[in-house]
Design a protein around this motif. Structure first.
Motif, PDB file in Angstrom:
ATOM      1  N   LEU A 225       0.844  -1.197   0.000  1.00  0.00           N
ATOM      2  CA  LEU A 225       0.000   0.000   0.000  1.00  0.00           C
ATOM      3  C   LEU A 225       0.880   1.248   0.000  1.00  0.00           C
ATOM      4  CD1 LEU A 225      -2.779   1.448   0.346  1.00  0.00           C
ATOM      5  CD2 LEU A 225      -2.430   1.244   2.810  1.00  0.00           C
ATOM      6  N   GLN A 226       0.552   2.188  -0.871  1.00  0.00           N
ATOM      7  CA  GLN A 226       1.267   3.465  -0.907  1.00  0.00           C
ATOM      8  C   GLN A 226       0.258   4.604  -0.950  1.00  0.00           C
ATOM      9  OE1 GLN A 226       3.855   3.211  -4.358  1.00  0.00           O
ATOM     10  NE2 GLN A 226       5.484   2.369  -3.096  1.00  0.00           N
ATOM     11  N   VAL A 227       0.603   5.696  -0.274  1.00  0.00           N
ATOM     12  CA  VAL A 227      -0.248   6.888  -0.348  1.00  0.00           C
ATOM     13  C   VAL A 227       0.582   8.019  -0.940  1.00  0.00           C
ATOM     14  CG1 VAL A 227      -1.694   6.226   1.608  1.00  0.00           C
ATOM     15  CG2 VAL A 227       0.300   7.649   2.002  1.00  0.00           C
ATOM     16  N   LEU A 228      -0.076   8.930  -1.605  1.00  0.00           N
ATOM     17  CA  LEU A 228       0.664  10.034  -2.212  1.00  0.00           C
ATOM     18  C   LEU A 228       0.776  11.176  -1.226  1.00  0.00           C
ATOM     19  CD1 LEU A 228       2.038  10.755  -4.893  1.00  0.00           C
ATOM     20  CD2 LEU A 228       0.048  12.145  -5.405  1.00  0.00           C
ATOM     21  N   LYS A 229       2.013  11.531  -0.933  1.00  0.00           N
ATOM     22  CA  LYS A 229       2.238  12.610   0.014  1.00  0.00           C
ATOM     23  C   LYS A 229       2.766  13.803  -0.767  1.00  0.00           C
ATOM     24  CE  LYS A 229       4.197  13.058   4.583  1.00  0.00           C
ATOM     25  NZ  LYS A 229       4.867  12.388   5.670  1.00  0.00           N
ATOM     26  N   GLU A 230       2.049  14.894  -0.672  1.00  0.00           N
ATOM     27  CA  GLU A 230       2.401  16.032  -1.515  1.00  0.00           C
ATOM     28  C   GLU A 230       3.826  16.502  -1.230  1.00  0.00           C
ATOM     29  OE1 GLU A 230      -0.323  19.282  -1.503  1.00  0.00           O
ATOM     30  OE2 GLU A 230       0.533  20.081  -3.345  1.00  0.00           O
ATOM     31  N   GLY A 231       4.557  16.741  -2.305  1.00  0.00           N
ATOM     32  CA  GLY A 231       5.919  17.226  -2.173  1.00  0.00           C
ATOM     33  C   GLY A 231       6.927  16.113  -1.975  1.00  0.00           C
ATOM     34  N   ILE A 232       6.469  14.908  -1.708  1.00  0.00           N
ATOM     35  CA  ILE A 232       7.391  13.783  -1.477  1.00  0.00           C
ATOM     36  C   ILE A 232       7.199  12.724  -2.553  1.00  0.00           C
ATOM     37  CG2 ILE A 232       8.011  11.889   0.080  1.00  0.00           C
ATOM     38  CD1 ILE A 232       7.451  13.703   2.407  1.00  0.00           C
ATOM     39  N   GLY A 233       5.975  12.319  -2.760  1.00  0.00           N
ATOM     40  CA  GLY A 233       5.691  11.268  -3.739  1.00  0.00           C
ATOM     41  C   GLY A 233       4.984  10.106  -3.069  1.00  0.00           C
ATOM     42  N   TRP A 234       5.142   8.938  -3.643  1.00  0.00           N
ATOM     43  CA  TRP A 234       4.446   7.766  -3.097  1.00  0.00           C
ATOM     44  C   TRP A 234       5.171   7.253  -1.869  1.00  0.00           C
ATOM     45  CZ3 TRP A 234      -0.302   6.793  -4.352  1.00  0.00           C
ATOM     46  CH2 TRP A 234      -0.794   7.247  -5.583  1.00  0.00           C
ATOM     47  N   VAL A 235       4.424   7.097  -0.818  1.00  0.00           N
ATOM     48  CA  VAL A 235       4.985   6.689   0.470  1.00  0.00           C
ATOM     49  C   VAL A 235       4.379   5.341   0.857  1.00  0.00           C
ATOM     50  CG1 VAL A 235       5.042   7.305   2.920  1.00  0.00           C
ATOM     51  CG2 VAL A 235       5.231   9.083   1.198  1.00  0.00           C
ATOM     52  N   THR A 236       5.233   4.400   1.209  1.00  0.00           N
ATOM     53  CA  THR A 236       4.728   3.069   1.582  1.00  0.00           C
ATOM     54  C   THR A 236       4.149   3.083   2.993  1.00  0.00           C
ATOM     55  OG1 THR A 236       6.309   2.020   0.126  1.00  0.00           O
ATOM     56  CG2 THR A 236       5.435   0.663   1.905  1.00  0.00           C
ATOM     57  N   VAL A 237       3.007   2.487   3.152  1.00  0.00           N
ATOM     58  CA  VAL A 237       2.408   2.337   4.490  1.00  0.00           C
ATOM     59  C   VAL A 237       2.705   0.899   4.926  1.00  0.00           C
ATOM     60  CG1 VAL A 237       0.290   2.514   5.859  1.00  0.00           C
ATOM     61  CG2 VAL A 237       0.550   3.891   3.789  1.00  0.00           C
ATOM     62  N   PRO A 238       3.742   0.705   5.735  1.00  0.00           N
ATOM     63  CA  PRO A 238       4.145  -0.668   6.046  1.00  0.00           C
ATOM     64  C   PRO A 238       3.103  -1.373   6.899  1.00  0.00           C
ATOM     65  CG  PRO A 238       5.435   0.914   7.318  1.00  0.00           C
ATOM     66  CD  PRO A 238       4.506   1.716   6.476  1.00  0.00           C
ATOM     67  N   PRO A 239       2.929  -2.680   6.699  1.00  0.00           N
ATOM     68  CA  PRO A 239       1.956  -3.388   7.548  1.00  0.00           C
ATOM     69  C   PRO A 239       2.469  -3.450   8.991  1.00  0.00           C
ATOM     70  CG  PRO A 239       2.897  -4.846   5.843  1.00  0.00           C
ATOM     71  CD  PRO A 239       3.622  -3.546   5.760  1.00  0.00           C
ATOM     72  N   ILE A 240       1.580  -3.222   9.918  1.00  0.00           N
ATOM     73  CA  ILE A 240       1.919  -3.354  11.342  1.00  0.00           C
ATOM     74  C   ILE A 240       1.191  -4.604  11.819  1.00  0.00           C
ATOM     75  CG2 ILE A 240       1.672  -2.304  13.632  1.00  0.00           C
ATOM     76  CD1 ILE A 240       1.496   0.414  12.257  1.00  0.00           C
ATOM     77  N   PRO A 241       1.907  -5.583  12.413  1.00  0.00           N
ATOM     78  CA  PRO A 241       1.201  -6.799  12.831  1.00  0.00           C
ATOM     79  C   PRO A 241      -0.002  -6.461  13.719  1.00  0.00           C
ATOM     80  CG  PRO A 241       3.576  -7.048  13.090  1.00  0.00           C
ATOM     81  CD  PRO A 241       3.332  -5.620  12.727  1.00  0.00           C
ATOM     82  N   GLY A 242      -1.149  -6.946  13.359  1.00  0.00           N
ATOM     83  CA  GLY A 242      -2.364  -6.698  14.144  1.00  0.00           C
ATOM     84  C   GLY A 242      -2.948  -5.308  13.932  1.00  0.00           C
ATOM     85  N   GLY A 243      -2.280  -4.466  13.167  1.00  0.00           N
ATOM     86  CA  GLY A 243      -2.761  -3.093  12.972  1.00  0.00           C
ATOM     87  C   GLY A 243      -3.637  -2.974  11.733  1.00  0.00           C
ATOM     88  N   LEU A 244      -4.463  -1.974  11.714  1.00  0.00           N
ATOM     89  CA  LEU A 244      -5.335  -1.722  10.568  1.00  0.00           C
ATOM     90  C   LEU A 244      -5.011  -0.331  10.026  1.00  0.00           C
ATOM     91  CD1 LEU A 244      -8.605  -2.929  12.317  1.00  0.00           C
ATOM     92  CD2 LEU A 244      -7.510  -4.078  10.376  1.00  0.00           C
ATOM     93  N   VAL A 245      -5.263  -0.126   8.757  1.00  0.00           N
ATOM     94  CA  VAL A 245      -5.024   1.198   8.174  1.00  0.00           C
ATOM     95  C   VAL A 245      -6.384   1.829   7.892  1.00  0.00           C
ATOM     96  CG1 VAL A 245      -4.054   2.460   6.206  1.00  0.00           C
ATOM     97  CG2 VAL A 245      -2.887   0.443   7.093  1.00  0.00           C
TER      98      VAL A 245
END
Ligand SMILES: O=C(O)CCC(=O)C(=O)O
Ligand SMILES: [Fe+2]
Length: 456
Positions: A225-245
């Motif tokens: 999963l990647q989100v677009l962060k303005e001024g930076i570009g595509w940023v990976t949202v790393p999976p966190i065990p047991g976590g939800l996005v």
């Protein structure tokens, strides 16, 4: 799940025109041309440092038992590892909403996606019976339990987010504590991204925003999963065990009048590992009009969007895809917020598009914008300049358009506060809310001495 038929009807009304054939990815040693994307403009894949800036928020301590997350992941794994012929028995019919098939967004892209999907709106029983003739009830139970827990969590999160803006249950008529029909509606989307021989030229799920209030995503332990962060570009949202996005969707963007911007995101694929994600798509009852909440609009914060039901929004999305939100604007972005889909353009293109798009078009929009334009002393109608301010870390970018001039500057946060104070006390404008011309006049007053960098 309440109102399920309404939501199913809404999806059905806007069918996906699938061009993509369901294929057996695992048998492929190289990417066929039909699936080969140009370079994924992937210059930057920084680990996520500040999730709250990107509006894609990892949530832990969410109360969903780890065992339930594991069960739903394992059920999804079982589903996607069935032979393709078996999966096709539960294929989504051309006018259907639930079942196995390609992502709904795939029709907007000329290249095919490197993924498989399974959509569940309402009960999965009929489709699961096709997949597993004997033990389908076990899988149905897991899905029903997961949906129930997610529904509760989504409601809680929605209220936490709206509560932080001062919104109470009284402000949202459709969310009353009584009556099933007043609860939000939802769908479950299972996504499977097979390992890919050339991940730099394949796309799991192309950039999009979700047409939801919010989406709660469980991802297996492979990142993608990647989100677009303005001024930076595509940023990976790393999976966190047991976590939800939690991804903010377009309807919360509208409801919050842009205070919770929807997040532009995508899923990339991996050379050696496959990946699973389970998205709980949460929205309001599908036929209730959603518009910027009264409490969030005022003289300096005009409503940015016209009212629309989830049902209608799905139609708008089917037509305009990532420009759906912008197509509903009734007012220029005076508060410095942009629609997520605006982020993936170069600033030069973006300037041009904003200018073009926010000029009055339909009669409905004219009611709001044109009336105000008439009261302006300066730019009128089509030549009205707009200002767009976006805050990034300690720096703010000010982008001004109009009168044939175009420039972009970076200024300090302190300067933005000064500018905002000036604008709040501006008396040059007799219209309420303050018009775009006066915002620009305000900016001009300060800019000459404050410019750090200037592009003509
Ligand atoms: O797989 C992912 O991480 C993203 C899934 C997604 O965006 C969706 O299902 O809408
Ligand atoms: Fe999504």
């Amino acid at each position: 799940m309440p109102s399920r038929s309404l939501l199913a009807d809404a999806f059905r009304a806007y069918p996906v025109h699938e061009q993509q054939k369901n294929i057996e990815f695992t048998s492929l040693q190289e990417i066929p041309d039909s699936h080969k994307w140009a370079q994924l403009d992937d210059e930057s894949q920084h680990p996520l440092m500040d999730p709250f800036i990107t509006e894609s928020v990892p949530v832990t301590n969410h109360g969903i038992p780890t065992s339930l997350l594991e069960s739903v992941e394992s059920a999804s794994r079982s589903l996607f590892s069935l032979p393709i012929q078996q999966k096709l028995k539960a294929g989504r019919s051309p006018d259907g909403v639930s079942g196995y098939g390609v992502a709904r967004i795939s029709s907007f892209f000329s290249k095919h996606l490197w993924s498989e999907g399974f959509t569940i709106v309402g009960s999965p029983l009929e489709h699961f019976r096709q997949l597993w003739s004997h033990d389908h009830t076990k899988f149905c139970d897991i899905i029903e339990e997961y949906k129930k827990e997610m529904q509760k969590l989504a409601r809680r999160l929605t209220w936490l987010m709206l509560g932080s803006l001062g919104i109470t249950k009284k402000d949202l008529k459709w969310s009353g504590p009584t009556g099933e029909s007043k609860k939000g509606t939802a769908a479950l989307q299972l996504n499977y991204y097979p390992a890919c021989p050339d991940p730099d030229h394949a796309m799991g799920l192309a950039a999009h925003t979700d047409s939801t209030l919010l989406t709660i995503l469980h991802q297996s332990n492979t990142s993608g999963l990647q989100v677009l962060k303005e001024g930076i570009g595509w940023v990976t949202v790393p999976p966190i065990p047991g976590g939800l996005v939690v991804n903010v969707g377009d309807l919360l963007h509208i409801l919050s009048n842009g205070l919770y911007p929807s997040v532009l995101h995508r899923a990339v694929v991996n050379r050696t590992k496959h990946r699973l994600s389970i998205a709980f798509l949460y929205g309001p009852p599908s036929s209730v009009p959603i518009s910027p909440l009264q409490k969030l609009v005022g003289p300096h914060h005009p409503p940015l969007y016209r009212p629309i039901t989830w049902n209608e929004y799905l139609g708008t999305k089917a037509k305009y895809f990532n420009k759906a939100l912008s197509s509903m604007r009734i007012c220029a972005p005076l508060n410095g917020l942009v629609d997520a889909s605006d982020h993936n353009r170069s600033s030069r293109n973006r300037s041009a598009n904003i200018h073009r798009r926010y000029r009055p078009r339909g009669p409905r929009q004219q009611g709001n914008i044109h009336r105000r334009s008439k009261q302006m002393k300066g730019g009128q109608g089509a030549s009205t300049p707009w200002i767009h301010v976006s805050v990034q870390g300690g720096l703010c970018k000010i982008l001004e358009l109009g009168g044939g001039r175009k420039y972009q500057v970076s200024v300090t946060f302190k300067f933005l506060c000064k500018l905002k104070r000036f604008l709040a006390s501006a008396t040059t404008c007799s219209s309420t809310p303050i018009c775009a011309t006066c915002l620009v006049v305000g900016a001009r007053k300060f800019l000459p001495s404050m410019v750090v960098g200037c592009k003509h």
